[in-house]
Design a protein around this motif. Sequence first.
Motif, PDB file in Angstrom:
ATOM      1  N   LEU A  96       0.810  -1.221   0.000  1.00 56.09           N
ATOM      2  CA  LEU A  96       0.000   0.000   0.000  1.00 56.09           C
ATOM      3  C   LEU A  96       0.845   1.274   0.000  1.00 56.09           C
ATOM      4  CD1 LEU A  96      -3.088   0.151   0.125  1.00 56.09           C
ATOM      5  CD2 LEU A  96      -2.894   0.473   2.589  1.00 56.09           C
ATOM      6  N   ARG A  97       2.065   1.167   0.554  1.00 58.61           N
ATOM      7  CA  ARG A  97       2.963   2.327   0.674  1.00 58.61           C
ATOM      8  C   ARG A  97       2.237   3.514   1.312  1.00 58.61           C
ATOM      9  NH1 ARG A  97       7.327   1.516  -3.385  1.00 58.61           N
ATOM     10  NH2 ARG A  97       7.681   3.732  -3.254  1.00 58.61           N
ATOM     11  N   ASP A 102      -1.952   9.596   6.201  1.00 64.59           N
ATOM     12  CA  ASP A 102      -2.955   8.557   5.886  1.00 64.59           C
ATOM     13  C   ASP A 102      -3.531   7.987   7.186  1.00 64.59           C
ATOM     14  OD1 ASP A 102      -2.499   8.716   3.179  1.00 64.59           O
ATOM     15  OD2 ASP A 102      -1.292   6.883   3.052  1.00 64.59           O
ATOM     16  N   GLU A 103      -4.716   7.420   7.080  1.00 66.51           N
ATOM     17  CA  GLU A 103      -5.306   6.734   8.241  1.00 66.51           C
ATOM     18  C   GLU A 103      -5.636   5.289   7.872  1.00 66.51           C
ATOM     19  OE1 GLU A 103      -7.255  10.782  10.151  1.00 66.51           O
ATOM     20  OE2 GLU A 103      -8.605   9.150   9.580  1.00 66.51           O
ATOM     21  N   GLN A 124       6.264   3.944  10.541  1.00 67.95           N
ATOM     22  CA  GLN A 124       7.274   4.231   9.497  1.00 67.95           C
ATOM     23  C   GLN A 124       6.837   5.376   8.598  1.00 67.95           C
ATOM     24  OE1 GLN A 124       7.900   0.625   7.255  1.00 67.95           O
ATOM     25  NE2 GLN A 124       9.812   0.203   8.342  1.00 67.95           N
ATOM     26  N   ALA A 125       5.534   5.402   8.282  1.00 68.76           N
ATOM     27  CA  ALA A 125       5.041   6.367   7.284  1.00 68.76           C
ATOM     28  C   ALA A 125       4.574   7.682   7.902  1.00 68.76           C
ATOM     29  CB  ALA A 125       3.883   5.728   6.510  1.00 68.76           C
ATOM     30  N   GLY A 126       4.353   7.689   9.225  1.00 69.47           N
ATOM     31  CA  GLY A 126       3.721   8.865   9.834  1.00 69.47           C
ATOM     32  C   GLY A 126       2.214   8.850   9.592  1.00 69.47           C
ATOM     33  N   ALA A 127       1.656   7.656   9.491  1.00 73.85           N
ATOM     34  CA  ALA A 127       0.204   7.517   9.309  1.00 73.85           C
ATOM     35  C   ALA A 127      -0.464   7.316  10.670  1.00 73.85           C
ATOM     36  CB  ALA A 127      -0.096   6.332   8.384  1.00 73.85           C
ATOM     37  N   THR A 156      -8.778   8.157   5.213  1.00 73.22           N
ATOM     38  CA  THR A 156      -8.676   6.696   5.382  1.00 73.22           C
ATOM     39  C   THR A 156      -8.202   6.048   4.081  1.00 73.22           C
ATOM     40  OG1 THR A 156     -10.534   6.815   6.915  1.00 73.22           O
ATOM     41  CG2 THR A 156      -9.893   4.627   6.170  1.00 73.22           C
ATOM     42  N   ARG A 157      -7.064   5.353   4.143  1.00 71.15           N
ATOM     43  CA  ARG A 157      -6.546   4.640   2.952  1.00 71.15           C
ATOM     44  C   ARG A 157      -7.113   3.239   2.868  1.00 71.15           C
ATOM     45  NH1 ARG A 157      -1.420   5.411   0.785  1.00 71.15           N
ATOM     46  NH2 ARG A 157      -1.930   3.715  -0.647  1.00 71.15           N
TER      47      ARG A 157
END
Length: 390
Positions: A96-97, A102-103, A124-127, A156-157
């Motif tokens: 998904l990267r 993102d949530e 890792q992503a700051g999501a 929301t991803r």
Amino acid sequence: MAKALGAAIRPEWELDPDFLTLNHGSYGATPRVVLAEQDRWRKRMESQPTRFFFLELPGALREAAGRLAGFLGATAEDIAFVPNATTGCNAVLRSLRLQAGDEVVHVSHVYNAVRNTIVHLAEQAGARVVVANIPFPRPDATTILTNIERAITKRTRIAVIDHITSPSGLVLPIADIIRICRAAGVAVLVDGAHGAGQVPLDLPALDPDWYVGTCHKWLSAPKGCGFLYARADRRAALHPVTISHGYGQGFTAEFDWTGTIDPSAYLALPAAIDFFERLGGEALMARNKALVAEAAALLATRLGTEIGAMPDMIGSMASVRLPLRLDANRSEAVRVRQALQAVNMDSPVHPLAGEMWLRLSAYAYNEIGDYERLAELLPGVLSGLKELTG
Ligand SMILES: Cc1ncc(COP(=O)(O)O)c(C=O)c1O
């Protein structure tokens, strides 16, 4: 014709006759006939490894995927094998990267290993990780749907939703959950580790973005047999956790070879599905559901407690509250479970909503007498724990 079930067919498995096995849900149990088929594949592999891996395996793997796909209402191109549900969920979530901001939504009864994956990738992503609460005990479908809907925002991803929750054994209203996520433009990964073999499945009709399942639990395949279903539009961006020779050659090519492994669990799966169907298939699932509901009612009555789910959310597992005044935390749950194992039986114990809950499973080799035995032994085990608590 339906086969005799319960103790009459227990010798079909290697199960220890001195141990009361009431926990099919955690690791399944593989029947002898399926283990024999797995051995045949291993012999074939070892008789000429080069011929096997180079010439035979690609076709045999796709044939096994086709047999599973048929069971799931799908076709072989929709399905890839993964060793287990954890790996399948990792493949989807890593592909998904996630980006900063993102949530990711998951339910409060999420399986802990999958939760850890979500938390790790979000860090890792700051999501942000957003939890949709499942009230417990005896939640109703409307409240669950409302809580998931409320957890979704424009950021929301993905929603990661358990089809059947691990700690509580709740069969969530997955078709409606997928529908509301789709309406909100949110992709859904269904963690169906407990789905195949517990409830009838038609994956194209359900139409999730991804559905991850295991066959070593309720389909009685050898350990290390899971699957990943991906909708056609989700396949190009989906990659296995381990990138290997198939990279860039399409969904099934990438997942069919992730380095040298023993693929015999996948290849023995058709024999497991045959066995499952000989035992009744859908009729077996219905019988297991009725048995675990009866068992949970019996236990709740004997213990003077309650059942965790309404009948419409029970599959082949059910939770019963334990009458314990312990702190409901994980280390106390482990202590209760160890006390059960000390008298030769096992069922997972989970702290939920401030209480301890016992998760029962019912499979083909179980019968009501097993739970009567549990009901006889349990009061002694529990009073021993109270003494220890002081
Ligand atoms: C809901 C859920 N997801 C994932 C898993 C992990 O399955 P596996 O050990 O096959 O990776 C389990 C295992 O019990 C589960 O219950």
